[in-house]
Design a protein around this motif. Structure first.
Motif, short mmCIF file in Angstrom:
data_model
loop_
_atom_site.label_atom_id
_atom_site.label_comp_id
_atom_site.label_asym_id
_atom_site.label_seq_id
_atom_site.Cartn_x
_atom_site.Cartn_y
_atom_site.Cartn_z
N ALA A 81 0.86 -1.18 0.00
CA ALA A 81 0.00 0.00 0.00
C ALA A 81 0.90 1.23 0.00
O ALA A 81 1.74 1.39 0.88
CB ALA A 81 -0.92 0.02 1.21
N SER A 115 -9.03 4.12 -0.58
CA SER A 115 -8.02 3.30 -1.24
C SER A 115 -8.50 2.93 -2.63
O SER A 115 -9.70 2.70 -2.83
CB SER A 115 -7.78 1.99 -0.48
N TYR A 117 -7.23 0.03 -5.67
CA TYR A 117 -6.39 -1.15 -5.84
C TYR A 117 -6.28 -1.51 -7.32
O TYR A 117 -7.27 -1.47 -8.05
CB TYR A 117 -7.03 -2.36 -5.15
N GLU A 127 -2.04 -1.08 -3.67
CA GLU A 127 -3.03 -0.16 -3.12
C GLU A 127 -2.44 1.24 -3.05
O GLU A 127 -1.28 1.42 -2.67
CB GLU A 127 -3.41 -0.64 -1.72
#
Length: 140
Positions: A81, A115, A117, A127
């Protein structure tokens, strides 16, 4: 004692050229070291993203200054992420779409934060998340 942060994050990708192109050209990270066909490393803020070819790192021993580096090589999709500013998240959506990457998910978290993805060429889950996801403020 307590760790001060995450210094390195490792992902695995058998096709290093495709992985390097994604993280350099799409994500915008700067390659800082490469040793084909073993690895490509990228600067990411104050940390480093390590992209390893598991076909090599799981089977071929390497040493640094005479000390062995343990064998490693995960199989299957990993996850990373990247922390992004909330105001830039729409730009990330546009950038990813313009480069042919379909969003796998677009999440507004109940506790705050957002977020998006996508999958990298190796199938890893990538992410782009705002700091509010973890109760943190956007970087200045």
């Amino acid at each position: 004692m307590q760790p001060q942060g995450v210094l390195e994050t490792a992902l695995y990708c058998s096709d290093l050229a495709a992985g390097e192109a994604f993280y350099r050209d799409v994500v915008g990270l700067e390659p800082i070291a490469r040793q084909p066909p073993r690895h490509v490393f990228f600067r990411c803020g104050e940390g480093v993203l390590l992209l390893f070819n598991p076909d090599v790192t799981a089977t071929e021993q390497t040493e640094v200054a005479g000390a062995p580096i343990p064998l490693h090589g995960a199989r299957g999709p990993g996850h990373v992420a990247f922390r992004v500013q909330a105001a830039e998240l729409p730009g990330w959506r546009e950038r990813l779409a313009a480069r042919g990457f379909s969003l796998e998910s677009d999440v507004r978290w109940p506790g705050g934060g957002e977020s998006v993805y996508v999958r990298d060429p190796a199938g890893n889950s990538v992410e782009f998340a705002t700091a509010a996801l973890w109760g943190l403020a956007d970087p200045a």
